[in-house]
Design a protein around this motif. Structure first.
Motif, PDB file in Angstrom:
ATOM      1  N   ASP A 249      54.820 -10.708 -23.880  1.00  0.00           N
ATOM      2  CA  ASP A 249      54.042 -10.523 -22.660  1.00  0.00           C
ATOM      3  C   ASP A 249      54.012  -9.066 -22.204  1.00  0.00           C
TER       4      ASP A 249
ATOM      5  N   GLU B 283      40.197 -10.878 -25.996  1.00  0.00           N
ATOM      6  CA  GLU B 283      41.426 -11.559 -25.637  1.00  0.00           C
ATOM      7  C   GLU B 283      42.108 -12.111 -26.879  1.00  0.00           C
TER       8      GLU B 283
ATOM      9  N   SER C 292      56.031 -17.906 -16.911  1.00  0.00           N
ATOM     10  CA  SER C 292      55.000 -18.077 -15.885  1.00  0.00           C
ATOM     11  C   SER C 292      53.894 -17.036 -15.915  1.00  0.00           C
ATOM     12  N   ASP C 293      54.035 -16.005 -16.711  1.00  0.00           N
ATOM     13  CA  ASP C 293      53.000 -14.979 -16.795  1.00  0.00           C
ATOM     14  C   ASP C 293      51.622 -15.623 -16.999  1.00  0.00           C
ATOM     15  N   ARG C 294      50.630 -15.153 -16.244  1.00  0.00           N
ATOM     16  CA  ARG C 294      49.301 -15.787 -16.272  1.00  0.00           C
ATOM     17  C   ARG C 294      48.675 -15.731 -17.658  1.00  0.00           C
ATOM     18  N   ARG C 295      48.774 -14.588 -18.306  1.00  0.00           N
ATOM     19  CA  ARG C 295      48.202 -14.482 -19.657  1.00  0.00           C
ATOM     20  C   ARG C 295      48.932 -15.411 -20.618  1.00  0.00           C
ATOM     21  N   HIS C 296      50.250 -15.494 -20.468  1.00  0.00           N
ATOM     22  CA  HIS C 296      51.040 -16.376 -21.327  1.00  0.00           C
ATOM     23  C   HIS C 296      50.582 -17.824 -21.173  1.00  0.00           C
ATOM     24  N   GLN C 297      50.347 -18.256 -19.953  1.00  0.00           N
ATOM     25  CA  GLN C 297      49.900 -19.625 -19.734  1.00  0.00           C
ATOM     26  C   GLN C 297      48.480 -19.853 -20.274  1.00  0.00           C
ATOM     27  N   ARG C 298      47.662 -18.798 -20.264  1.00  0.00           N
ATOM     28  CA  ARG C 298      46.340 -18.918 -20.891  1.00  0.00           C
ATOM     29  C   ARG C 298      46.471 -19.147 -22.393  1.00  0.00           C
TER      30      ARG C 298
ATOM     31  N   SER D 211      47.203 -22.743 -22.896  1.00  0.00           N
ATOM     32  CA  SER D 211      46.021 -23.560 -22.619  1.00  0.00           C
ATOM     33  C   SER D 211      45.019 -23.491 -23.756  1.00  0.00           C
TER      34      SER D 211
END
Length: 262
Positions: free
Chosen positions: A71, A86, A238-244, A247
């Protein structure tokens, strides 16, 4: 961390880049501690025997600093700059290597793009297992023209294949396109290699199909060891990019171990 136009040109033309002293001495010290702890946890305390390559996923709770490098903008942002889009972090792992690593690319297809960051916690020279790359071999026609049996094809030993030797000191990081042919020769048993891999977030059916095929092979490696590829620690970051990333892998149906009938 922003790449210069010259760095972009180097990567596009030759398929690799070197970042000198990207990690500090303190970070390398922590990396080394977690590298050992991660292997102990992954292998159940089985010590490295010097006879075969020992692989460990470093995405778990025993190696939180190493897992978190995925991350880190020095890696994640750079992966997006290199691929121009991305990306999705696929794996963070470590290896105790044994002997020579013969020439190979790290993909079966050029239909999708990916980059691999390599971290070597020990100094490596041409004689002690430094990474070698064939510049420009991430693209056709060179990529498809290199023969795996160099002696039969060219009358030379593998270590004589024309290549660039990337000698490194602890803290240096190499990144290369996974289609680039690479190898290492002369390394002593136990040399350490850490890896962070990012695949493109595919936006064509061809890239998505190739990525899914590669991911199913990745899952088989973990399944053979009785493990899931993505454990609780990795999923909880919890990093937003990590969760993307998680997903998107779920959308592509490759977050979980594929069913046997796929």
């Amino acid at each position: 961390m922003r790449l210069t136009p010259q760095q972009h040109a180097h990567f596009e033309t030759f398929g690799f880049l070197v970042f000198r002293h990207l990690l500090t001495s303190d970070e390398i010290a922590r990396y080394s501690l977690e590298f050992a702890a991660g292997h102990d946890a992954w292998l159940g305390g089985v010590p490295y025997d010097g006879q075969s390559r020992h692989y460990a996923s470093l995405m778990e709770e025993a190696s939180p600093f190493i897992a978190g490098l995925a991350d880190d903008p020095r890696f994640a942002d750079v992966s997006e700059q290199l691929l121009g889009k991305e990306t999705i972090c696929i794996a963070v792992d470590g290896n105790y290597m044994v002997g020579d690593t013969q020439w190979h690319p790290d993909t079966h297809s050029l239909e999708y793009a990916a980059v691999k960051f390599c971290i070597y916690p020990d100094p490596l020279s041409a004689a002690t297992g430094a990474l070698r790359v064939v510049p420009g071999s991430h693209r056709q026609p060179l990529h498809g023209s290199i023969e795996r049996d160099q002696e039969a094809a060219y009358g030379i030993q593998p270590e004589e294949l024309p290549a660039c030797v990337v000698e490194t000191e602890p803290g240096d990081v190499i990144v290369f396109n996974v289609g680039t042919w690479h190898a290492a020769f002369g390394g002593a048993p136990g040399r350490r290699q850490g890896v962070i891999v990012y695949y493109e977030d595919p936006d064509t059916s061809e890239a998505a199909e190739a990525l899914v095929h590669q991911m199913r092979g990745n899952h088989q490696l973990f399944e053979s060891k009785g493990r899931a590829m993505y454990g609780a620690h990795w999923r909880a970051i919890s990093d937003r990019r990590h969760q993307r990333w998680l997903s998107r892998l779920a959308e592509l149906d490759v977050l979980e171990t594929p069913s046997a009938d796929l």
